[in-house]
Design a protein around this motif. Structure first.
Motif, PDB file in Angstrom:
ATOM      1  N   MET A  11       0.839  -1.198   0.000  1.00  0.00           N
ATOM      2  CA  MET A  11       0.000   0.000   0.000  1.00  0.00           C
ATOM      3  C   MET A  11       0.874   1.249   0.000  1.00  0.00           C
ATOM      4  N   ALA A  12       0.466   2.237  -0.803  1.00  0.00           N
ATOM      5  CA  ALA A  12       1.212   3.494  -0.857  1.00  0.00           C
ATOM      6  C   ALA A  12       1.146   4.203   0.492  1.00  0.00           C
ATOM      7  N   LYS A  13       2.163   4.943   0.791  1.00  0.00           N
ATOM      8  CA  LYS A  13       2.254   5.626   2.078  1.00  0.00           C
ATOM      9  C   LYS A  13       1.590   6.999   2.011  1.00  0.00           C
ATOM     10  N   LYS A  14       0.796   7.334   3.024  1.00  0.00           N
ATOM     11  CA  LYS A  14       0.138   8.639   3.071  1.00  0.00           C
ATOM     12  C   LYS A  14       1.082   9.731   3.566  1.00  0.00           C
ATOM     13  N   GLN A  15       1.988   9.385   4.483  1.00  0.00           N
ATOM     14  CA  GLN A  15       2.934  10.369   5.002  1.00  0.00           C
ATOM     15  C   GLN A  15       4.059  10.576   3.985  1.00  0.00           C
ATOM     16  N   VAL A  16       4.221  11.819   3.582  1.00  0.00           N
ATOM     17  CA  VAL A  16       5.225  12.151   2.573  1.00  0.00           C
ATOM     18  C   VAL A  16       6.174  13.205   3.143  1.00  0.00           C
ATOM     19  N   GLY A  17       7.462  12.902   3.153  1.00  0.00           N
ATOM     20  CA  GLY A  17       8.428  13.867   3.670  1.00  0.00           C
ATOM     21  C   GLY A  17       8.219  14.144   5.147  1.00  0.00           C
ATOM     22  N   LYS A  18       8.509  15.356   5.540  1.00  0.00           N
ATOM     23  CA  LYS A  18       8.518  15.722   6.958  1.00  0.00           C
ATOM     24  C   LYS A  18       7.168  16.187   7.497  1.00  0.00           C
ATOM     25  N   GLN A  19       6.380  16.891   6.668  1.00  0.00           N
ATOM     26  CA  GLN A  19       5.159  17.517   7.181  1.00  0.00           C
ATOM     27  C   GLN A  19       3.932  17.318   6.299  1.00  0.00           C
ATOM     28  N   THR A  20       4.048  16.559   5.231  1.00  0.00           N
ATOM     29  CA  THR A  20       2.970  16.471   4.242  1.00  0.00           C
ATOM     30  C   THR A  20       2.240  15.138   4.310  1.00  0.00           C
ATOM     31  N   ILE A  21       0.942  15.194   4.042  1.00  0.00           N
ATOM     32  CA  ILE A  21       0.109  14.004   3.877  1.00  0.00           C
ATOM     33  C   ILE A  21      -0.477  14.043   2.470  1.00  0.00           C
ATOM     34  N   ARG A  22      -0.367  12.913   1.767  1.00  0.00           N
ATOM     35  CA  ARG A  22      -0.978  12.793   0.444  1.00  0.00           C
ATOM     36  C   ARG A  22      -2.041  11.702   0.542  1.00  0.00           C
ATOM     37  N   PHE A  23      -3.279  12.067   0.329  1.00  0.00           N
ATOM     38  CA  PHE A  23      -4.378  11.136   0.528  1.00  0.00           C
ATOM     39  C   PHE A  23      -4.429  10.081  -0.580  1.00  0.00           C
ATOM     40  N   LEU A  24      -4.687   8.839  -0.186  1.00  0.00           N
ATOM     41  CA  LEU A  24      -4.841   7.764  -1.160  1.00  0.00           C
ATOM     42  C   LEU A  24      -6.177   7.884  -1.879  1.00  0.00           C
ATOM     43  N   HIS A  25      -7.199   8.318  -1.143  1.00  0.00           N
ATOM     44  CA  HIS A  25      -8.527   8.558  -1.715  1.00  0.00           C
ATOM     45  C   HIS A  25      -8.920  10.004  -1.386  1.00  0.00           C
ATOM     46  N   PRO A  26      -8.455  10.971  -2.187  1.00  0.00           N
ATOM     47  CA  PRO A  26      -8.688  12.383  -1.868  1.00  0.00           C
ATOM     48  C   PRO A  26     -10.156  12.709  -1.626  1.00  0.00           C
ATOM     49  N   PRO A  27     -10.483  13.286  -0.470  1.00  0.00           N
ATOM     50  CA  PRO A  27     -11.868  13.686  -0.196  1.00  0.00           C
ATOM     51  C   PRO A  27     -12.314  14.777  -1.167  1.00  0.00           C
ATOM     52  N   VAL A  28     -13.614  14.900  -1.314  1.00  0.00           N
ATOM     53  CA  VAL A  28     -14.188  15.871  -2.241  1.00  0.00           C
ATOM     54  C   VAL A  28     -14.837  17.017  -1.464  1.00  0.00           C
ATOM     55  N   ILE A  29     -14.750  18.228  -2.004  1.00  0.00           N
ATOM     56  CA  ILE A  29     -15.493  19.361  -1.437  1.00  0.00           C
ATOM     57  C   ILE A  29     -16.879  19.317  -2.069  1.00  0.00           C
ATOM     58  N   GLN A  30     -17.828  18.795  -1.303  1.00  0.00           N
ATOM     59  CA  GLN A  30     -19.170  18.515  -1.812  1.00  0.00           C
ATOM     60  C   GLN A  30     -19.997  19.792  -1.959  1.00  0.00           C
ATOM     61  N   GLY A  31     -19.755  20.757  -1.094  1.00  0.00           N
ATOM     62  CA  GLY A  31     -20.493  22.014  -1.148  1.00  0.00           C
ATOM     63  C   GLY A  31     -19.720  23.108  -0.447  1.00  0.00           C
ATOM     64  N   ALA A  32     -19.986  24.352  -0.817  1.00  0.00           N
ATOM     65  CA  ALA A  32     -19.270  25.488  -0.223  1.00  0.00           C
ATOM     66  C   ALA A  32     -20.183  26.699  -0.198  1.00  0.00           C
ATOM     67  N   ALA A  33     -19.869  27.638   0.700  1.00  0.00           N
ATOM     68  CA  ALA A  33     -20.660  28.868   0.782  1.00  0.00           C
ATOM     69  C   ALA A  33     -19.817  30.004   1.325  1.00  0.00           C
ATOM     70  N   SER A  34     -20.098  31.197   0.835  1.00  0.00           N
ATOM     71  CA  SER A  34     -19.415  32.408   1.294  1.00  0.00           C
ATOM     72  C   SER A  34     -20.451  33.461   1.651  1.00  0.00           C
ATOM     73  N   VAL A  35     -20.317  34.023   2.852  1.00  0.00           N
ATOM     74  CA  VAL A  35     -21.196  35.096   3.317  1.00  0.00           C
ATOM     75  C   VAL A  35     -20.296  36.254   3.740  1.00  0.00           C
ATOM     76  N   VAL A  36     -20.484  37.429   3.160  1.00  0.00           N
ATOM     77  CA  VAL A  36     -19.585  38.556   3.416  1.00  0.00           C
ATOM     78  C   VAL A  36     -20.362  39.806   3.826  1.00  0.00           C
ATOM     79  N   GLY A  37     -19.602  40.785   4.314  1.00  0.00           N
ATOM     80  CA  GLY A  37     -20.178  42.067   4.673  1.00  0.00           C
ATOM     81  C   GLY A  37     -20.273  43.012   3.492  1.00  0.00           C
ATOM     82  N   LYS A  38     -20.783  44.198   3.755  1.00  0.00           N
ATOM     83  CA  LYS A  38     -21.027  45.191   2.698  1.00  0.00           C
ATOM     84  C   LYS A  38     -19.730  45.616   2.010  1.00  0.00           C
ATOM     85  N   LYS A  39     -18.680  45.894   2.782  1.00  0.00           N
ATOM     86  CA  LYS A  39     -17.420  46.361   2.205  1.00  0.00           C
ATOM     87  C   LYS A  39     -16.807  45.297   1.281  1.00  0.00           C
TER      88      LYS A  39
END
Length: 358
Positions: A1-29
């Motif tokens: 199995m491929a390793k998820k831990q890469v180098g010193k501080q990085t993780i590379r996902f074997l099955h990258p999760p998906v951003i299923q939905g997103a939203a932005s709410v901002v002020g007037k400026k």
């Protein structure tokens, strides 16, 4: 199995999760800035009908959270966990703002890097099989931040040129288990994907993360956040490139959170000294979110700055295939009222998230 831990501080996902939905709410400026048309909701009332700035910031989070869940095509009961934080004492905006959702909450603090931190933790939870859907979000509010960290608004103090303007807004993403990645692995050549997997093809995936360290160069100027955070941003970007063994052109964009005009120059020079020229790929949310005519000096800042730029603009560029892979690097200045008043320096941190179009 491929390793998820890469180098010193990085993780590379074997099955990258998906951003299923997103939203932005901002002020007037923020809505009046150059990216106003990209945001989901622009609130004209800075108090959101509440009695205080802190209450308003919580309402921003609540609205962004509910919109993101709606955009993901899910119900609140399907969200297993929330990972969220903000700039206020005891994470007031997250605690009070998300109370009505009644979803288990991990409260996190990374100052203005919180969106990167919350997304990284949420992605690990999902890819590890501990949840199918996790909500990650953060917020900031100009008035609540000024009240806590700087001067009362009525004081009318002059702002130095190096100062940044805390963005009012909240950005939220629903991070889900990838059906497409599972079917890629199990399908034989010639087989059709399921309808759920085909729907996912237009979504953004989280390929990996690089978690940043606390970096302190001894800077004590709380009105120059860019200089405080830039070394931490440069360190985590360099570590990501080193861990993966790639050059800056591996990414279409390398996007920091809120270094502003001062921090931009520092991070570019710092990385050049380390042998990395990212000038062609570089973008900063703090520089982009406001127009020159809005008089915000060095640019925008706050947890909400990178969060709303991500959910309002950056993800859409990936979905439209304008960009194919980016490194999203929210940046944070780790000061408090106590540490600053005791004469301590302002350490910085940054957390990198690798986002890819499917």
């Amino acid at each position: 199995m491929a390793k998820k831990q890469v180098g010193k501080q990085t993780i590379r996902f074997l099955h990258p999760p998906v951003i299923q939905g997103a939203a932005s709410v901002v002020g007037k400026k923020e809505g009046e800035g150059p990216y106003g048309e990209w945001f989901d909701c622009i609130e004209k009332d800075p108090k959101m009908g509440g009695d205080s700035w802190e209450e308003a910031e919580g309402k921003f989070q609540e609205k962004a959270a509910k919109l993101a869940i709606e955009h993901a095509g899910l119900q609140q009961k399907e969200i297993r966990y929330i990972v969220a934080g903000d700039l206020l004492g005891q994470l007031m905006a997250s605690s009070f703002g998300l109370l009505s959702l009644q979803i288990p909450l991990f409260g996190v603090y990374g100052a203005c890097s919180t969106m990167g931190e919350s997304m990284g933790i949420a992605a690990m939870i999902v890819e590890g099989g501990f949840a199918d859907h996790v909500l990650a979000l953060t917020s900031s509010h100009f008035a609540s931040a000024e009240k806590q960290f700087r001067f009362p608004l009525g004081y009318g103090n002059q702002r130095p040129k190096a100062s940044t303007w805390t963005a009012t807004g909240s950005g939220a993403v629903v991070i889900s288990k990838s059906v497409l990645e599972e079917e890629k692995e199990s399908h034989k050549i010639g087989q059709n994907y399921s309808k759920e997997a085909l729907k996912e093809k237009g979504k953004v995936h989280i390929e990996g993360i690089t978690t940043g360290k606390v970096v302190d160069f001894g800077i004590k100027d709380s009105m120059n956040m860019g200089a405080c955070m830039a070394p931490a941003a440069a360190e985590v970007i360099a570590q990501n490139l080193h861990d993966l063994g790639v050059k800056p052109d591996y990414y279409d964009k390398i996007i920091t959170g809120d270094l502003g005009k001062v921090g931009k120059d520092i991070v570019l020079d710092y990385l050049k000294a380390k042998g990395f020229d990212i000038s062609k790929q570089y973008m900063d949310c703090g520089i982009e979110i406001y127009g020159e005519e809005q008089q915000v000096h060095a640019g925008g800042s706050g947890c909400g700055c990178s969060a709303v730029m991500l959910t309002g603009y950056i993800l859409k560029m990936l979905e439209k295939k304008k960009w194919h892979r980016i490194l999203f690097v929210p940046t944070g200045a780790l000061l408090s009222q106590v540490s600053y008043n005791e004469g301590n320096s302002v350490p910085g941190t940054a957390h990198a998230v690798i986002l890819t179009s499917c």
